[in-house]
Scaffold this motif. Structure first.
Motif, PDB file in Angstrom:
ATOM      1  N   MET A 184       0.773  -1.194  -0.108  1.00  0.00           N
ATOM      2  CA  MET A 184       0.075  -0.111   0.088  1.00  0.00           C
ATOM      3  C   MET A 184       0.915   1.230  -0.120  1.00  0.00           C
ATOM      4  SD  MET A 184      -3.340   1.076   0.037  1.00  0.00           S
ATOM      5  CE  MET A 184      -4.459   0.197   1.075  1.00  0.00           C
ATOM      6  N   LEU A 191       2.817   6.468  -6.973  1.00  0.00           N
ATOM      7  CA  LEU A 191       1.530   7.176  -7.836  1.00  0.00           C
ATOM      8  C   LEU A 191       2.036   8.569  -7.658  1.00  0.00           C
ATOM      9  CD1 LEU A 191      -1.433   5.061  -7.027  1.00  0.00           C
ATOM     10  CD2 LEU A 191      -0.285   5.125  -9.115  1.00  0.00           C
ATOM     11  N   PRO A 233      -0.439  12.946 -12.172  1.00  0.00           N
ATOM     12  CA  PRO A 233      -1.681  12.919 -12.569  1.00  0.00           C
ATOM     13  C   PRO A 233      -2.443  12.260 -11.273  1.00  0.00           C
ATOM     14  CG  PRO A 233      -0.464  11.609 -14.043  1.00  0.00           C
ATOM     15  CD  PRO A 233       0.583  12.455 -13.365  1.00  0.00           C
ATOM     16  N   TRP A 234      -1.598  11.145 -10.656  1.00  0.00           N
ATOM     17  CA  TRP A 234      -2.209  10.409  -9.743  1.00  0.00           C
ATOM     18  C   TRP A 234      -1.928  10.828  -8.228  1.00  0.00           C
ATOM     19  CZ3 TRP A 234      -5.095   5.599 -10.209  1.00  0.00           C
ATOM     20  CH2 TRP A 234      -5.382   5.042 -11.572  1.00  0.00           C
ATOM     21  N   HIS A 237      -4.265  10.203  -5.240  1.00  0.00           N
ATOM     22  CA  HIS A 237      -4.272   8.826  -5.035  1.00  0.00           C
ATOM     23  C   HIS A 237      -3.296   8.366  -4.192  1.00  0.00           C
ATOM     24  CE1 HIS A 237      -7.048   9.392  -8.456  1.00  0.00           C
ATOM     25  NE2 HIS A 237      -7.887   8.280  -8.237  1.00  0.00           N
ATOM     26  N   LEU A 241      -3.115   6.774  -0.271  1.00  0.00           N
ATOM     27  CA  LEU A 241      -2.770   5.492  -0.261  1.00  0.00           C
ATOM     28  C   LEU A 241      -1.752   5.482   0.832  1.00  0.00           C
ATOM     29  CD1 LEU A 241      -2.759   3.810  -3.595  1.00  0.00           C
ATOM     30  CD2 LEU A 241      -4.638   3.478  -1.928  1.00  0.00           C
TER      31      LEU A 241
ATOM     32  N   VAL B   1      -8.060  10.619 -15.142  1.00  0.00           N
ATOM     33  CA  VAL B   1      -7.777   9.011 -15.049  1.00  0.00           C
ATOM     34  C   VAL B   1      -9.154   8.573 -14.964  1.00  0.00           C
ATOM     35  CG1 VAL B   1      -6.665   7.307 -13.749  1.00  0.00           C
ATOM     36  CG2 VAL B   1      -5.881   9.553 -13.488  1.00  0.00           C
ATOM     37  N   LEU B   9      -7.588   0.241  -8.813  1.00  0.00           N
ATOM     38  CA  LEU B   9      -6.759   0.472  -7.710  1.00  0.00           C
ATOM     39  C   LEU B   9      -7.408   0.159  -6.498  1.00  0.00           C
ATOM     40  CD1 LEU B   9      -4.012   2.040  -6.545  1.00  0.00           C
ATOM     41  CD2 LEU B   9      -5.288   4.105  -6.964  1.00  0.00           C
ATOM     42  N   ALA B  13      -6.320  -1.875  -3.010  1.00  0.00           N
ATOM     43  CA  ALA B  13      -6.135  -1.253  -1.818  1.00  0.00           C
ATOM     44  C   ALA B  13      -7.284  -1.741  -0.918  1.00  0.00           C
ATOM     45  CB  ALA B  13      -6.703   0.297  -1.866  1.00  0.00           C
ATOM     46  N   LEU B  16      -5.923  -5.056   0.537  1.00  0.00           N
ATOM     47  CA  LEU B  16      -4.821  -5.173   1.478  1.00  0.00           C
ATOM     48  C   LEU B  16      -5.476  -4.394   2.824  1.00  0.00           C
ATOM     49  CD1 LEU B  16      -2.209  -3.078  -1.041  1.00  0.00           C
ATOM     50  CD2 LEU B  16      -2.190  -5.366  -0.212  1.00  0.00           C
TER      51      LEU B  16
END
Lengths: 276, 63
Positions: A184, A191, A233-234, A237, A241, B1, B9, B13, B16
């Motif tokens: 993770m 990202l 771009p991510w 996220h 995460l 995206v 994703l 996630a 996990l």
């Protein structure tokens, strides 16, 4: 000297090591003081007043006097409350509005090696919260007879997820949860192109992220100081995460504490059985 | 995206997180993984259903 578990928590929050000293653990008290106060002082020496820029929220007007002197909004440093209180008194308090304006502007300016300084200060809060748990454990009159004491298991898991489980005897489970948290965390870092963990830029997200100490240290020393190009771009996220990885590690730490605690009880029972 | 990589994703996630969540209830890796897969599938299905319902409501009441 007798100390109730609640008083042990309070004493350690205010003066790290004092509860251990009163409970008769002088050597451990010195270690508690050296780690909690030493990390905090080292970080404060690097960062100075800039740390006040990273308060989670501006103190409410009606509680401002109290929160200025007892900064529980400074996270994750707040569990090292005594040090935070001392730092608040050492702060150069501007007397005039213009002075306050200049001070607020000054704390926005980055300082050299601030990533490391901020990590050390945050680290002192997490470490002291584990010492609080240790003092509470000792004040209950419990002595661990298992492989590792519960606070030590939680500390190991803070550094490396699952290490506390391995040390407490649950190797396979430790490896599995370690893989889950690391994947993770790595996904998040990947990202965000290495900038998912950056306290100067994303201080609120850094609070849950710091619950994975080893990963945060890696990002602090290696990826965060790198120059940031155009946003990935991510990136959102990635930041989320990494924060989730930190929160997952909090669960892992609590579980490692519980596993070590139950192991100690089981071992104590086994010892009792053998003695009988 | 686009939606598909995001959903993938999310699925990874979620799996996990479920490993750590179910890890508290078991001590061996086998039961942890089996319970994690079950929980992930259940939560992912509910999430997809939630998205579909939201899209349908949006289509009916907003568009």
């Amino acid at each position: 000297m007798k100390l109730t578990p609640g008083a042990a928590i309070l004493w350690t929050l205010l003066v790290p090591g004092s509860a251990h000293l009163r409970l008769g653990h002088a050597a451990r008290a010195a270690l508690v003081f050296a780690t909690a106060v030493g990390l905090f002082a080292a970080g404060a020496a690097i960062v100075g007043d800039r740390v006040w820029y990273f308060q989670l929220f501006e103190p409410f007007p009606f509680l401002k006097t109290l929160l200025d002197r007892m900064p529980v909004q400074l996270l994750p440093e707040a569990p090292n409350l005594g040090c935070c209180i001392v730092l608040s008194f050492l702060r150069e308090a501007p007397a005039t509005d213009q002075g306050m304006f200049d001070w607020l502007r000054m704390i926005r300016v980055p300082v050299p090696h601030e990533h490391l300084g901020l990590f050390l200060m945050g680290c002192s809060g997490v470490v002291n919260s584990l010492w609080v748990a240790d003092a509470h454990w000792l004040a209950q009159g419990r002595r661990h007879q298992g492989r590792i004491s519960p606070p030590a298991a939680a500390f190991l898991s803070w550094l490396v997820p699952g290490a506390g489980h391995v040390a407490a005897g649950q190797r396979d489970k430790g490896v599995l949860v370690c893989a889950a948290v690391l994947i993770m965390f790595a996904l998040g870092l990947l990202l965000s192109q290495g900038h998912g963990i950056d306290r100067p830029l994303r201080s609120a997200w850094w609070i849950p992220q710091s619950l994975f100490g080893g990963g945060t240290l890696f990002a602090t020393l290696v990826t965060a100081p790198l120059e940031e190009g155009p946003p990935a771009p991510w990136i959102d996220h990635g930041v989320a995460l990494c924060a989730v990885a930190g929160l997952m590690n909090l669960i892992v730490m609590i579980d490692a504490y519980t596993v070590a605690e139950s192991g100690a009880v089981e071992d104590a029972a086994a010892l009792g059985g053998r003695a009988a | 995206v686009s939606l598909v990589p995001r959903a993938l994703l999310y699925l990874v996630a979620l799996f996990l997180v479920m490993i750590v969540y179910t890890g508290q209830k078991h001590s061996a890796p086998g039961p942890i993984l089996r319970a994690s897969v079950r929980m992930t599938a259940k939560l992912f299905a509910w999430s997809v259903l939630g998205v579909v319902v939201m899209l349908a409501l949006e289509a009916v009441f907003i568009d």
